[in-house]
Design an enzyme around this catalytic site. Structure first.
Site, PDB file in Angstrom:
ATOM      1  N   THR A 169      14.765 -14.110   0.480  1.00 16.62           N
ATOM      2  CA  THR A 169      15.848 -13.266  -0.016  1.00 16.62           C
ATOM      3  C   THR A 169      15.305 -12.202  -0.967  1.00 16.62           C
ATOM      4  O   THR A 169      15.700 -11.038  -0.906  1.00 16.62           O
ATOM      5  CB  THR A 169      16.908 -14.128  -0.734  1.00 16.62           C
ATOM      6  OG1 THR A 169      17.412 -15.068   0.209  1.00 16.62           O
ATOM      7  CG2 THR A 169      18.056 -13.294  -1.260  1.00 16.62           C
TER       8      THR A 169
ATOM      9  N   GLU B  65      20.369 -20.215  -8.200  1.00 18.41           N
ATOM     10  CA  GLU B  65      20.198 -19.270  -7.086  1.00 18.41           C
ATOM     11  C   GLU B  65      19.323 -18.083  -7.515  1.00 18.41           C
ATOM     12  O   GLU B  65      18.534 -17.555  -6.729  1.00 18.41           O
ATOM     13  CB  GLU B  65      21.585 -18.805  -6.627  1.00 18.41           C
ATOM     14  CG  GLU B  65      21.610 -17.752  -5.546  1.00 18.41           C
ATOM     15  CD  GLU B  65      21.270 -18.277  -4.159  1.00 18.41           C
ATOM     16  OE1 GLU B  65      20.305 -19.051  -4.036  1.00 18.41           O
ATOM     17  OE2 GLU B  65      21.945 -17.886  -3.209  1.00 18.41           O
TER      18      GLU B  65
END
Ligand SMILES: Nc1ncnc2c1ncn2[C@@H]1O[C@H](COP(=O)(O)OP(=O)(O)OP(=O)(O)O)[C@@H](O)[C@H]1O
Ligand SMILES: N[C@@H](CCO)C(=O)O
Length: 308
Positions: free
Chosen positions: A181, A128
């Site tokens: 993000t 991630e």
């Protein structure tokens, strides 16, 4: 077993007041993945369908998490990963986490379950981090554990499972714009005002209490974000209009899903969730922005093995 097919679910991170710590798992949308043992040692991404993503293990979040676990497990064989991507990257419902968590979940099955979900979350967090340039587990934890989760700490990693009220549903609208993000994190302030911090931690505490006690009124009064939403909402066209329409249609509350652009609404009951879906569709129908919507039960199970 030499091969495992899995469903790797989409997830909603932050849940308004819980930036980087709260998340929940969706039922109706997710990626399919196949993980297979290979004689050749190493991690090999051999198939990606749905979206254009890198095949090099070091550049794909599924490969980075798999490598982190592989280096720890040191098996005398390798793994091949196939990704059938249905969650659009950059949509805000945990596309990168589904891949990062899915590869290690599948490998763990083939290795005979040497790792627990917290250890898998640790490896997945490494993947991630490639996408968001920061280690956080608020999408990964609900993907692996299911239901609602609270990441109490990332170092050492400690994840708490929060019970989900039976009649809680999520309605999601995904405007077809991409928000990375890493970029949505870069616009956030480094410091926050004490009055905003007080409101935020009060809401996190009361949201958790509301989830534990199935107190929908308390959940409703807790879905507020004094810290992140004021900055990120500017990136999402018609954001306030969606929130207003969802509330008028009976939603408990709405917020930015992860780093956006998807917007989630939590609803008591499927009928209300469907009414909310119709109401928020009207908001975007009058614009020139393409979008899709769906209603999902909260997925209590998380990852699913699909082998017969
Ligand atoms: N297997 C993968 N699946 C999805 N994105 C990947 C993958 N491997 C690398 N990426 C990269 O990660 C980025 C997408 O991750 P990002 O965190 O921005 O979106 P998201 O996961 O949909 O959002 P959120 O975390 O807010 O829910 C893209 O730049 C994409 O190229
Ligand atoms: N907590 C993360 C979730 C998205 O990966 C963020 O909002 O940046």
């Amino acid at each position: 077993m030499n091969e495992v097919k899995i469903f790797s679910p989409a997830t909603v991170a932050n849940v308004s007041c819980g930036f980087d710590v709260l998340g929940f798992c969706l039922d109706s949308v997710g990626d399919d993945m196949v993980i297979r043992k290979t004689d050749k040692k190493g991690i090999f991404i051999t198939k990606i369908e749905g979206y254009d993503l890198p095949f090099e293990a070091e550049k794909n979040v599924a490969g980075v998490s798999a490598l982190a676990m592989y280096e720890d497990a040191k098996p005398d064989f390798g793994f091949e990963i196939e990704i059938y991507k249905k969650i659009k990257p950059g949509s805000g419902v945990g596309s990168s986490s589904a891949s990062a968590a899915g590869s290690v979940f599948g490998m763990n099955v083939l290795l005979g379950y040497p790792y627990n979900n917290t250890q898998l979350s640790y490896f997945a967090m490494k993947g991630e981090a490639l996408a968001s340039q920061s280690e956080h587990a608020d999408n990964i934890a609900p993907a692996l554990f299911g239901g609602f989760t609270l990441v109490k700490s990332v170092s050492p990693l400690e994840i708490l499972e929060i019970p989900t009220p039976n009649n809680l549903y999520a309605t999601i609208i995904h405007p077809q714009i991409e928000i990375k993000t890493s970029e949505a994190r870069a616009i956030l302030p480094k410091e926050v005002a004490l009055k905003d911090a007080i409101s935020q931690w009060a809401n996190v505490g009361s949201l958790i209490h509301g989830l534990y006690t199935s107190n929908y009124g308390l959940i409703e009064r807790s879905l507020h974000d004094a810290i992140v939403e004021p900055h990120r909402s500017k990136l999402i066209p018609l954001y306030q209009d969606v929130k207003t329409a969802a509330k008028a249609a009976g939603a408990l509350g709405s917020g930015i899903s992860g780093s956006g652009p998807s917007i989630f609404s939590l609803c008591e009951g499927i009928d209300t969730a469907k009414k909310v879906e119709q109401a928020i569709r009207k908001v975007y129908a009058n614009s020139d922005i393409a979008f899709d919507t769906y209603v999902s039960k909260i997925n209590a199970e998380g990852m699913k093995i699909q082998n017969n």
